[in-house]
Design a protein around this motif. Sequence first.
Motif, PDB file in Angstrom:
ATOM      1  N   CYS A 119      -5.318   7.181   1.039  1.00  0.00           N
ATOM      2  CA  CYS A 119      -5.045   5.705   1.183  1.00  0.00           C
ATOM      3  C   CYS A 119      -6.195   5.535   2.342  1.00  0.00           C
ATOM      4  O   CYS A 119      -6.460   4.582   2.294  1.00  0.00           O
ATOM      5  N   GLY A 120      -6.306   6.341   3.370  1.00  0.00           N
ATOM      6  CA  GLY A 120      -7.327   5.837   4.451  1.00  0.00           C
ATOM      7  C   GLY A 120      -7.694   7.105   5.078  1.00  0.00           C
ATOM      8  O   GLY A 120      -7.269   8.322   5.226  1.00  0.00           O
ATOM      9  N   VAL A 163       1.585   1.382   7.541  1.00  0.00           N
ATOM     10  CA  VAL A 163       1.643   1.806   6.075  1.00  0.00           C
ATOM     11  C   VAL A 163       2.523   3.029   6.126  1.00  0.00           C
ATOM     12  O   VAL A 163       3.566   3.142   5.519  1.00  0.00           O
ATOM     13  N   GLY A 164       2.349   3.950   7.000  1.00  0.00           N
ATOM     14  CA  GLY A 164       3.064   5.139   7.133  1.00  0.00           C
ATOM     15  C   GLY A 164       4.679   5.031   7.189  1.00  0.00           C
ATOM     16  O   GLY A 164       5.221   5.828   6.796  1.00  0.00           O
ATOM     17  N   GLU A 203      -2.407  10.501   2.651  1.00  0.00           N
ATOM     18  CA  GLU A 203      -3.132  10.840   3.535  1.00  0.00           C
ATOM     19  C   GLU A 203      -3.758   9.342   4.157  1.00  0.00           C
ATOM     20  O   GLU A 203      -4.282   8.505   3.442  1.00  0.00           O
ATOM     21  N   ASN A 204      -3.703   9.190   5.531  1.00  0.00           N
ATOM     22  CA  ASN A 204      -4.029   7.838   6.357  1.00  0.00           C
ATOM     23  C   ASN A 204      -5.128   7.948   7.080  1.00  0.00           C
ATOM     24  O   ASN A 204      -5.629   7.223   7.623  1.00  0.00           O
ATOM     25  N   THR A 239       0.880  -1.173  -0.035  1.00  0.00           N
ATOM     26  CA  THR A 239      -0.019   0.102   0.033  1.00  0.00           C
ATOM     27  C   THR A 239       0.845   1.159   0.160  1.00  0.00           C
ATOM     28  O   THR A 239       0.671   2.473  -0.884  1.00  0.00           O
TER      29      THR A 239
END
Length: 331
Positions: A243-244, A158-159, A220-221, A132
């Motif tokens: 992204c989330g 992810v970040g 952006e999460n 991702t």
Amino acid sequence: MAANLQVLLDNRPTGKVSPANFRTVETAAPAPGPGQVLVRHQFLSLDPYMRGRLSDAKSYAAPQEVGAVMGGGTVGIVEASNDPRFKAGDAVVGMGGWQRYGSSDGRDLRVIDAKAIPIQAYLGPLGMPGVTAWYGLNKIIAPKGGETVVVSAATGAVGSVVGQLATLAGARAVGIAGGPEKRAYAVQELGYAVCVDHKSPHFADEMKAALPNGVDGLFENVGGEPFAQAMRRLNTFSRVAICGLIASYEGAPTALPDMRVFLVKRFKMEGFIVSDHMDLWPQAIGELAGHAAAGRLKWRETIRDGLENAPQALVDLLHGGNFGKMLIRIN
Ligand SMILES: NC(=O)c1ccc[n+]([C@@H]2O[C@H](COP(=O)([O-])OP(=O)(O)OC[C@H]3O[C@@H](n4cnc5c(N)ncnc54)[C@H](OP(=O)(O)O)[C@@H]3O)[C@@H](O)[C@H]2O)c1
């Protein structure tokens, strides 16, 4: 016959998700049928997308069925196999669900090398969260050297990968994370140039100070206030990868930017779902594994023991209670 502990969705949450929405049962481990593979799971991945599936609202993925075993990514060891592609003792990653044993036709399974790298990394930086990060950064933001890339939930599964890949690409990575411990880790271990604490009473001023040259790429999460602050500092021709939006998964409204900003800043904003890009997974995992083997990729995990603790761990993940990849160790 070995006992199979399973966690089922008992009822759909009406407000915030709680352990009362789940039920733990014990059944007999299944015997693999013709063409089937039986896997004893070692780790279960807990992921924010699971919250969306607890609701029956229309989304990109089908809702989790009430009364069925919760779906989820797993790694484990093949216990028995009637499929020539797998043999007993193979380490595999798959979608075995919230249970100790999973039996399947092998379509979701992939043999992994768990000798050099801990098996659970295939649920984190070398798995879905890593891909991702790789996809959103490389295919949407595509940072150039010297550009500024902002990453929310900067130390998460992810970040943390996004920040490191952005730095490796020569960009200046700026993280947003919750609390001093995560903030220090982001800079000292993950290599962010700076990390801003979204819980600080001076968050807006600190974002301004961290972004003297504005934002060229935004991964952006989260949504909410971190998103609003980063959007405010977008440069012309910047790229935003949606992204989330975890801040809204438990019902908080999502803030939409004023449409005029699209015109004035001529930026690109694109949402994506990593499972739409399965063709790119081998390339992404290959590159991430190369970075990991060379010591260029770091990660951390929050590990909770016991499947029966998975519901509370999911609740905690949805409220920032994890530090790195949230996992359940299945014993
Ligand atoms: N598009 C896709 O295909 C795809 C695939 C995987 C994941 N995702 C999304 O990527 C995001 C990160 O996922 P992940 O698995 O890496 O999770 P994660 O970042 O490891 O964990 C979630 C983190 O979100 C942060 N957060 C910030 N504000 C929050 C708020 N208001 N409420 C709750 N949490 C908040 C927390 O970190 P702080 O304490 O630092 O705030 C928390 O630790 C999620 O939005 C997820 O849905 C998308």
